[in-house]
Design an enzyme around this catalytic site. Structure first.
Site, PDB file in Angstrom:
ATOM      1  N   PRO A 302       0.852  -1.198   0.000  1.00 57.01           N
ATOM      2  CA  PRO A 302       0.000   0.000   0.000  1.00 57.01           C
ATOM      3  C   PRO A 302       0.882   1.240   0.000  1.00 57.01           C
ATOM      4  O   PRO A 302       1.621   1.478   0.952  1.00 57.01           O
ATOM      5  CB  PRO A 302      -0.798  -0.137   1.308  1.00 57.01           C
ATOM      6  CG  PRO A 302      -0.007  -1.076   2.162  1.00 57.01           C
ATOM      7  CD  PRO A 302       0.773  -1.964   1.253  1.00 57.01           C
ATOM      8  N   LEU A 303       0.843   2.001  -1.080  1.00 58.93           N
ATOM      9  CA  LEU A 303       1.758   3.127  -1.275  1.00 58.93           C
ATOM     10  C   LEU A 303       0.989   4.444  -1.221  1.00 58.93           C
ATOM     11  O   LEU A 303       0.099   4.681  -2.049  1.00 58.93           O
ATOM     12  CB  LEU A 303       2.475   3.000  -2.626  1.00 58.93           C
ATOM     13  CG  LEU A 303       3.283   1.718  -2.820  1.00 58.93           C
ATOM     14  CD1 LEU A 303       3.567   1.483  -4.294  1.00 58.93           C
ATOM     15  CD2 LEU A 303       4.571   1.797  -2.036  1.00 58.93           C
ATOM     16  N   THR A 304       1.320   5.282  -0.258  1.00 58.62           N
ATOM     17  CA  THR A 304       0.649   6.578  -0.141  1.00 58.62           C
ATOM     18  C   THR A 304       0.935   7.428  -1.371  1.00 58.62           C
ATOM     19  O   THR A 304       2.065   7.491  -1.846  1.00 58.62           O
ATOM     20  CB  THR A 304       1.135   7.295   1.130  1.00 58.62           C
ATOM     21  OG1 THR A 304       0.901   6.456   2.254  1.00 58.62           O
ATOM     22  CG2 THR A 304       0.393   8.601   1.321  1.00 58.62           C
ATOM     23  N   CYS A 387       3.979   2.990   9.813  1.00 57.17           N
ATOM     24  CA  CYS A 387       4.118   4.327   9.228  1.00 57.17           C
ATOM     25  C   CYS A 387       5.094   5.162  10.060  1.00 57.17           C
ATOM     26  O   CYS A 387       4.903   5.318  11.267  1.00 57.17           O
ATOM     27  CB  CYS A 387       2.762   5.027   9.148  1.00 57.17           C
ATOM     28  SG  CYS A 387       2.844   6.663   8.390  1.00 57.17           S
ATOM     29  N   HIS A 456       8.704  -4.960   7.398  1.00 54.64           N
ATOM     30  CA  HIS A 456       9.647  -4.134   6.644  1.00 54.64           C
ATOM     31  C   HIS A 456      10.962  -4.135   7.414  1.00 54.64           C
ATOM     32  O   HIS A 456      10.992  -3.770   8.585  1.00 54.64           O
ATOM     33  CB  HIS A 456       9.095  -2.715   6.509  1.00 54.64           C
ATOM     34  CG  HIS A 456       9.945  -1.821   5.658  1.00 54.64           C
ATOM     35  ND1 HIS A 456       9.612  -0.517   5.387  1.00 54.64           N
ATOM     36  CD2 HIS A 456      11.113  -2.040   5.008  1.00 54.64           C
ATOM     37  CE1 HIS A 456      10.537   0.031   4.612  1.00 54.64           C
ATOM     38  NE2 HIS A 456      11.462  -0.874   4.380  1.00 54.64           N
ATOM     39  N   GLY A 489      11.484  -5.040   1.503  1.00 52.79           N
ATOM     40  CA  GLY A 489      12.652  -4.176   1.546  1.00 52.79           C
ATOM     41  C   GLY A 489      13.683  -4.461   0.487  1.00 52.79           C
ATOM     42  O   GLY A 489      14.202  -5.581   0.402  1.00 52.79           O
ATOM     43  N   ALA A 511       7.483  -2.541  -2.802  1.00 58.07           N
ATOM     44  CA  ALA A 511       7.023  -1.153  -2.699  1.00 58.07           C
ATOM     45  C   ALA A 511       7.750  -0.270  -3.703  1.00 58.07           C
ATOM     46  O   ALA A 511       7.290  -0.084  -4.825  1.00 58.07           O
ATOM     47  CB  ALA A 511       7.232  -0.658  -1.260  1.00 58.07           C
ATOM     48  N   ARG A 512       8.922   0.283  -3.321  1.00 54.40           N
ATOM     49  CA  ARG A 512       9.654   1.172  -4.233  1.00 54.40           C
ATOM     50  C   ARG A 512      10.034   0.473  -5.534  1.00 54.40           C
ATOM     51  O   ARG A 512      10.068   1.102  -6.594  1.00 54.40           O
ATOM     52  CB  ARG A 512      10.918   1.695  -3.554  1.00 54.40           C
ATOM     53  CG  ARG A 512      10.667   2.762  -2.504  1.00 54.40           C
ATOM     54  CD  ARG A 512      11.985   3.254  -1.939  1.00 54.40           C
ATOM     55  NE  ARG A 512      12.749   2.176  -1.325  1.00 54.40           N
ATOM     56  CZ  ARG A 512      14.057   2.226  -1.090  1.00 54.40           C
ATOM     57  NH1 ARG A 512      14.756   3.283  -1.424  1.00 54.40           N
ATOM     58  NH2 ARG A 512      14.670   1.213  -0.511  1.00 54.40           N
TER      59      ARG A 512
END
Length: 641
Positions: A302-304, A387, A456, A489, A511-512
């Protein structure tokens, strides 16, 4: 393309600098040459080298005449605003970015009454919007393209005359056309679920929504709290009696204390959890809850901001197994905020979909879970306890929950009590960099009833300054068994994913890596390095644009919202280095790209880390930016005005 003959200032081209990716020497260049090449080619007329190489004449829109400050990035005043006196670029984040209202780019809009079959406007002469269609069309910005994606896909465009592709479905007398065959084919389909209805929004605002199961659970918490308070009062009384008798006869004091402890009417001095309640006895068994197979799946984090619905659709096409909505604040959901509920929307292509909520109190989190359970279609609910941002952490949410174990336990048990779907948790290694606490929490969370844990491999303080600790993730994975644990990660290639799987984790969260190269899911599933071309990457952005038109709309407001989210995404995508240019494969996520020339103009343009060039890419797909357009990215190193 001219090869670099001079060495970049402060570094040699024959040996990579520490922290930089190793690129073949023939592609390396200097900052001045790189920006000079990109700027000169972009300003060229039609049919020049850039157009011939990329073959994007049909999509590239020639920008209007722009001031020199936008084009010149080396000596311009605009660039100097973001340079410190010592010549170094400003670093860090722009924490107070200006919020641009959606209506900023619409000078004067068409009245809704005109769009809805020319009905009479209820505001009459006091209405601030256009009622003369011919006048509106004369002042409206030029159409971006000749064809409208919404009209071609669904047979009609809900934005009618305000659509930025209106020529495709507008008659000479300004009537909107419809394709009856496509409309019939799409009839009965609901591609997007979990929208907030007006009725539910009104009831949430009036606080008339019933939370029956939440109240049952919270009542037990209140009873247990009363028991603990009574226990504390009794302990205080016992201590007071003992203190009063200290100066008297010791034997009498000992006898009185013994009688006090033996009294059946008094609470024992040992702290207890509380009486057995219905919460412990009457609840859904694990086999009665909806089951989700998390084993060996690829999970898009889930990416803000960037993890919006159009981006998730792009990742689904490349092979993501599990998707999750952006982090939503539980208090905003309970208040019926439309913008927060938009984060819960689910596309029909998302077969395994969850929502992530953030909160710091058992009452609001439990009610929010019941609200989601009763009014949305999700496969799981995730608690964000990882977060790191100050706004969340200082209130006790996010990473703060990891140090508030009693509240954390109450939140998990309460949400589990009201949910019919699995409850998952996302955590970090800890708060402080050298003080890991996840290994202490994981055995407790197993007892509390979580269905899956995502770890993470970094602490809150560490952020992204060092590599993720996969050795620690391995240790925690063994502690979590049989509960699935996903590792997260630094995964940017299928080789990274293979090494991660060797640690024994149940699955991988990306994620990234997905922001830099969304095709990473295909690479992992096919175990290969994909030397994707610049045209293919432009096609990905074109798909994102089409999905954005469907999600945010095709009027000026929707187009500029798509542009903003695209620019946020390009701030990550520009870090990708094509496989064919690398001297050592694969690229590592902590290696920054040096200045290099691509194999064609578009590849070079996509390698630029200057926001002005990201705007140029957006103009290929969304037309020229408005005259009052400005964009401030999250990092101070780049800005566009």
């Amino acid at each position: 393309m001219e090869k670099a003959t001079e060495e970049p200032i402060g570094k040699k081209t024959d040996a990579p600098v520490k922290g930089e990716a190793a690129i073949k020497p023939e592609f390396l260049t200097t900052k001045e040459k790189f920006h000079g090449f990109v700027d000169s080619e972009w300003r060229g007329p039609k049919g020049d080298k850039a157009s011939e190489n990329e073959k994007v004449e049909e999509t590239k829109v020639t920008p209007p005449v722009e001031p020199d400050a936008k084009k010149l990035k080396l000596d311009s005043e605009e660039s100097n605003k973001f340079v410190k006196p010592d010549g170094k670029r400003i670093r860090g984040q722009n924490k107070s970015r200006p919020h641009t209202k959606p209506t900023t780019y619409d000078e004067k809009r068409l009245c809704l009454s005109v769009l809805q079959d020319n009905r009479e406007c209820p505001f009459g002469d006091k209405c601030h919007f256009h009622h003369d269609v011919a006048e509106y069309m004369a002042t409206k910005p030029a159409d971006i393209k000749e064809s409208c994606y919404l009209y071609d896909t669904f047979g009609k465009c809900a934005f009618g005359l305000t659509c930025r592709f209106a020529k495709a479905h507008t008659t000479p007398d300004f009537k909107t056309m419809e394709n009856a065959e496509l409309i019939k084919a799409c009839e009965g389909k609901t591609p997007v679920k979990n929208s907030l209805s007006k009725d539910l929004q009104n009831r949430l605002r009036k606080r008339s929504v019933s939370f029956k199961k939440s109240e049952e659970y919270l009542k037990t918490l209140s009873n247990n709290r009363d028991k603990r308070e009574q226990q504390g009062n009794d302990d205080a009384c016992a201590a007071e009696v003992s203190a009063d008798q200290t100066g008297g006869d010791q034997q009498a004091a000992t006898k009185a204390e013994t009688q006090l402890q033996a009294s059946p009417d008094k609470q024992p001095p040992v702290k207890t959890i509380g009486p057995l309640t219905d919460v412990d006895v009457i609840k859904l068994r694990p086999c009665e809850k909806k089951q989700v197979d998390f084993q060996d799946k690829l999970y898009l984090a889930p990416l803000t901001t960037c993890g919006n619905l159009p981006f998730r659709r792009v990742c689904k096409r490349f092979g993501a197994d599990i998707t999750c909505g952006e982090m939503a604040m539980c208090t905003n959901l309970l208040q019926g905020q439309q913008s927060e509920w938009a984060l819960l929307k689910r596309h029909e292509s998302e077969d395994v979909f969850g929502v992530q909520v953030e909160g710091c109190f058992p009452d609001t989190m439990t009610r929010c879970a019941e609200l989601i359970n009763n009014n949305t279609d999700v496969d799981f609910v995730d608690i964000n306890s990882g977060c790191p941002i100050d706004l969340v952490y200082k209130k006790g949410g996010g990473c703060g929950l990891m140090t508030r174990t009693r509240k954390f336990e109450q939140i998990i048990k309460g949400m589990n009590y009201v949910l019919d779907v699995p409850l998952t948790v996302k955590i970090r290694t800890g708060v402080q960099e050298k003080s890991n606490i996840a290994h202490k929490l994981i055995p407790e969370m197993k007892k509390w009833g979580v269905s899956m844990i995502t770890l993470h491999g970094r602490s809150r303080e560490q952020r992204y300054t060092k590599l993720a600790d996969w050795d620690y993730i391995t240790t925690c994975s063994k502690l979590a068994s049989p509960v699935p644990l996903f590792g997260n990660g630094d995964i940017l290639s299928y080789e990274d994913a293979m090494k991660a799987r060797e640690t024994g984790v149940s699955g991988i969260m990306i994620a990234r890596g997905a922001l830099i190269k969304p095709w990473i899911f295909t690479e992992i599933k096919e175990s290969r390095h994909w030397d994707i071309s610049s045209n293919e990457r432009l096609d990905i952005l074109r798909d994102f644009t089409n999905f954005g038109l469907e999600h945010w709309g095709s009027d000026t407001r929707g187009v500029e919202k798509i542009r903003t989210f695209m620019l946020e995404w390009l701030s990550f995508m520009c870090r990708y280095i094509p496989v064919g240019l690398l001297e050592r494969v694969p690229q590592k996520i902590n290696e920054r790209p040096p200045y290099y020339m691509g194999r064609n103009y578009l590849e070079s343009l996509m390698a630029s880390q200057h926001v002005g060039d990201w705007v140029r890419i957006s103009e290929m797909l969304l037309g020229p930016v408005p005259t009052n357009f400005n964009f401030l990215p999250k990092h101070k190193a780049n800005a566009y005005k």
